[in-house]
Design a protein around this motif. Sequence first.
Motif, PDB file in Angstrom:
ATOM      1  N   ILE A 193      -2.750   4.386  -3.857  1.00 19.75           N
ATOM      2  CA  ILE A 193      -2.902   4.730  -2.441  1.00 19.75           C
ATOM      3  C   ILE A 193      -2.997   3.453  -1.604  1.00 19.75           C
ATOM      4  N   ALA A 194      -3.669   2.428  -2.130  1.00 20.32           N
ATOM      5  CA  ALA A 194      -3.775   1.154  -1.406  1.00 20.32           C
ATOM      6  C   ALA A 194      -2.404   0.505  -1.223  1.00 20.32           C
ATOM      7  N   LEU A 195      -1.522   0.673  -2.196  1.00 20.00           N
ATOM      8  CA  LEU A 195      -0.151   0.183  -2.018  1.00 20.00           C
ATOM      9  C   LEU A 195       0.510   0.887  -0.839  1.00 20.00           C
ATOM     10  N   ALA A 196       0.344   2.200  -0.756  1.00 20.10           N
ATOM     11  CA  ALA A 196       0.937   2.960   0.350  1.00 20.10           C
ATOM     12  C   ALA A 196       0.383   2.487   1.691  1.00 20.10           C
ATOM     13  N   VAL A 197      -0.932   2.281   1.756  1.00 20.58           N
ATOM     14  CA  VAL A 197      -1.543   1.797   2.991  1.00 20.58           C
ATOM     15  C   VAL A 197      -1.013   0.408   3.330  1.00 20.58           C
ATOM     16  N   GLY A 198      -0.885  -0.445   2.315  1.00 15.16           N
ATOM     17  CA  GLY A 198      -0.344  -1.775   2.539  1.00 15.16           C
ATOM     18  C   GLY A 198       1.093  -1.729   3.039  1.00 15.16           C
ATOM     19  N   ILE A 199       1.886  -0.837   2.472  1.00 13.53           N
ATOM     20  CA  ILE A 199       3.276  -0.689   2.915  1.00 13.53           C
ATOM     21  C   ILE A 199       3.319  -0.317   4.397  1.00 13.53           C
ATOM     22  N   ALA A 200       2.487   0.633   4.793  1.00 16.70           N
ATOM     23  CA  ALA A 200       2.438   1.036   6.203  1.00 16.70           C
ATOM     24  C   ALA A 200       1.988  -0.124   7.090  1.00 16.70           C
ATOM     25  N   HIS A 201       1.023  -0.877   6.607  1.00 16.84           N
ATOM     26  CA  HIS A 201       0.543  -2.042   7.362  1.00 16.84           C
ATOM     27  C   HIS A 201       1.661  -3.069   7.514  1.00 16.84           C
ATOM     28  N   GLY A 202       2.399  -3.293   6.448  1.00 13.86           N
ATOM     29  CA  GLY A 202       3.501  -4.248   6.500  1.00 13.86           C
ATOM     30  C   GLY A 202       4.599  -3.823   7.451  1.00 13.86           C
ATOM     31  N   MET A 203       4.704  -2.532   7.699  1.00 12.08           N
ATOM     32  CA  MET A 203       5.701  -2.007   8.637  1.00 12.08           C
ATOM     33  C   MET A 203       5.207  -2.051  10.083  1.00 12.08           C
ATOM     34  N   GLY A 204       3.954  -2.455  10.263  1.00  6.40           N
ATOM     35  CA  GLY A 204       3.419  -2.589  11.613  1.00  6.40           C
ATOM     36  C   GLY A 204       2.636  -1.398  12.106  1.00  6.40           C
ATOM     37  N   TYR A 205       2.375  -0.416  11.233  1.00  7.61           N
ATOM     38  CA  TYR A 205       1.620   0.766  11.661  1.00  7.61           C
ATOM     39  C   TYR A 205       0.121   0.475  11.621  1.00  7.61           C
ATOM     40  N   GLY A 206      -0.634   1.265  12.384  1.00 10.19           N
ATOM     41  CA  GLY A 206      -2.045   0.964  12.593  1.00 10.19           C
ATOM     42  C   GLY A 206      -3.010   1.859  11.851  1.00 10.19           C
ATOM     43  N   ASP A 207      -4.188   2.021  12.468  1.00 13.08           N
ATOM     44  CA  ASP A 207      -5.309   2.660  11.782  1.00 13.08           C
ATOM     45  C   ASP A 207      -5.124   4.161  11.595  1.00 13.08           C
ATOM     46  N   PRO A 301       2.203  13.594  -3.743  1.00 11.56           N
ATOM     47  CA  PRO A 301       3.328  13.065  -2.961  1.00 11.56           C
ATOM     48  C   PRO A 301       3.226  11.579  -2.638  1.00 11.56           C
ATOM     49  N   ILE A 302       2.036  11.060  -2.396  1.00 13.32           N
ATOM     50  CA  ILE A 302       1.917   9.631  -2.080  1.00 13.32           C
ATOM     51  C   ILE A 302       2.229   8.794  -3.315  1.00 13.32           C
ATOM     52  N   THR A 303       1.677   9.187  -4.439  1.00 13.89           N
ATOM     53  CA  THR A 303       1.968   8.475  -5.686  1.00 13.89           C
ATOM     54  C   THR A 303       3.459   8.522  -5.999  1.00 13.89           C
ATOM     55  N   GLN A 304       4.053   9.686  -5.816  1.00  9.27           N
ATOM     56  CA  GLN A 304       5.487   9.836  -6.090  1.00  9.27           C
ATOM     57  C   GLN A 304       6.322   8.934  -5.186  1.00  9.27           C
ATOM     58  N   ALA A 305       5.937   8.841  -3.924  1.00  5.71           N
ATOM     59  CA  ALA A 305       6.688   8.004  -2.986  1.00  5.71           C
ATOM     60  C   ALA A 305       6.514   6.522  -3.290  1.00  5.71           C
ATOM     61  N   VAL A 306       5.303   6.110  -3.650  1.00  4.15           N
ATOM     62  CA  VAL A 306       5.073   4.702  -3.997  1.00  4.15           C
ATOM     63  C   VAL A 306       5.891   4.325  -5.230  1.00  4.15           C
ATOM     64  N   GLU A 307       5.911   5.209  -6.211  1.00  3.09           N
ATOM     65  CA  GLU A 307       6.709   4.940  -7.415  1.00  3.09           C
ATOM     66  C   GLU A 307       8.184   4.799  -7.059  1.00  3.09           C
ATOM     67  N   ALA A 308       8.651   5.614  -6.117  1.00  2.00           N
ATOM     68  CA  ALA A 308      10.058   5.547  -5.712  1.00  2.00           C
ATOM     69  C   ALA A 308      10.360   4.253  -4.961  1.00  2.00           C
ATOM     70  N   VAL A 309       9.422   3.770  -4.153  1.00  2.00           N
ATOM     71  CA  VAL A 309       9.615   2.493  -3.463  1.00  2.00           C
ATOM     72  C   VAL A 309       9.659   1.343  -4.463  1.00  2.00           C
ATOM     73  N   CYS A 310       8.772   1.384  -5.434  1.00  2.00           N
ATOM     74  CA  CYS A 310       8.672   0.282  -6.396  1.00  2.00           C
ATOM     75  C   CYS A 310       9.839   0.258  -7.387  1.00  2.00           C
ATOM     76  N   MET A 319      10.028   6.308   2.923  1.00  2.65           N
ATOM     77  CA  MET A 319       8.777   6.806   2.345  1.00  2.65           C
ATOM     78  C   MET A 319       7.948   7.520   3.399  1.00  2.65           C
ATOM     79  N   LEU A 320       7.758   6.875   4.556  1.00  7.52           N
ATOM     80  CA  LEU A 320       6.949   7.493   5.597  1.00  7.52           C
ATOM     81  C   LEU A 320       7.653   8.707   6.208  1.00  7.52           C
ATOM     82  N   GLU A 321       8.966   8.646   6.318  1.00 11.98           N
ATOM     83  CA  GLU A 321       9.697   9.809   6.811  1.00 11.98           C
ATOM     84  C   GLU A 321       9.538  10.988   5.860  1.00 11.98           C
ATOM     85  N   ARG A 322       9.488  10.694   4.571  1.00 11.65           N
ATOM     86  CA  ARG A 322       9.288  11.754   3.577  1.00 11.65           C
ATOM     87  C   ARG A 322       7.946  12.429   3.788  1.00 11.65           C
TER      88      ARG A 322
END
Length: 332
Positions: A193-207, A301-310, A319-322
């Motif tokens: 889940i922290a990877l997903a949060v980091g990905i969103a942060h890297g894309m410029g999304y907020g809190d 779904p979050i785990t599945q999406a992170v695995e797909a990104v990696c 990922m976020l659109e999904r």
Amino acid sequence: MRAAVLGSGNWGTAFAKVLVDAGHEVTLWARRPELAEVIARTHTNPDYLPGIALPPQLSATHDAAAALAGAELVAIAIPAQTLRENLVGWAPLLPPTATLVSLMKGVELGTAKRMSEVIAEVTGAAPERIAVLSGPNLALEIAREQPTATVVACTDLDRAVAIQRALTAPYFRPYTNADVVGCELGGAVKNVIALAVGIAHGMGYGDNTAASLITRGLAETSRLGTALGADPLTFAGLAGLGDLVATCSSPLSRNRAFGTRLGGGESLQQAQEATHGQVAEGAKSCRSVLELAQRHGVDVPITQAVEAVCFRGLTPQAMLERFMSRSVKSEV
């Protein structure tokens, strides 16, 4: 009490310091002999905890047999995916009555086993001899003696209480729990889940985005844990919500930082090269967590999406659109 800590990374080193500060005789095992020598000579670990003064009473060695000789408590703090290989060599050296404490947070690739299950399988130790430690335990903050709480989980509550007492230090407060499954899953899934949060942060999304991912990540962790027999209340505690919030929010979190690189457009290989070859545990474990969930028919779904990104070429934007295009439903 005589204790051994196997693994001289930031968490293993910080945990060894806690044990010394709690009044115990502690030997830290390092994979590299040159690092063991530096720790023993300078009472610092410049590779993993630069600037932190370690207690002069802390011993360090590259010799696993010497580290384990006479140990009443053996804590293991190595990368989760290397546990089985290392344990094969260590098993004959383990004192037969020692309590084995897992400091690792992951699920084994290929077997989808939790770390305590791997320890039991390789060493033959009964489950009541094996405990796990989990919670919001960022190593650098603990090494700096900032107030921290943690959870000791063991099926033998008397043993959990004994470990709790052994670990209590002025800045380190352990709680006990009998729910080993829940505490381990909370620690493993929060990395993903922290990877997903980091990905969103890297894309410029907020809190708002981060809080949404954290909350829904907690929901899928709880679903998986409940399917495996965990107590749902565990995920509202230190090993669940507490660890999740710390790992998803802190710049000290390797998983969040790694995800931020992915969200900023780096590939898995580029992010790995930028972190000196170190892959965040969530990137390693997302496949095994997903496999575990699929075996039990649990939607993650979050785990599945992170695995797909990696590993499957899914872009962070996709990922976020999904997530946002999933069918709407009740929260509970």
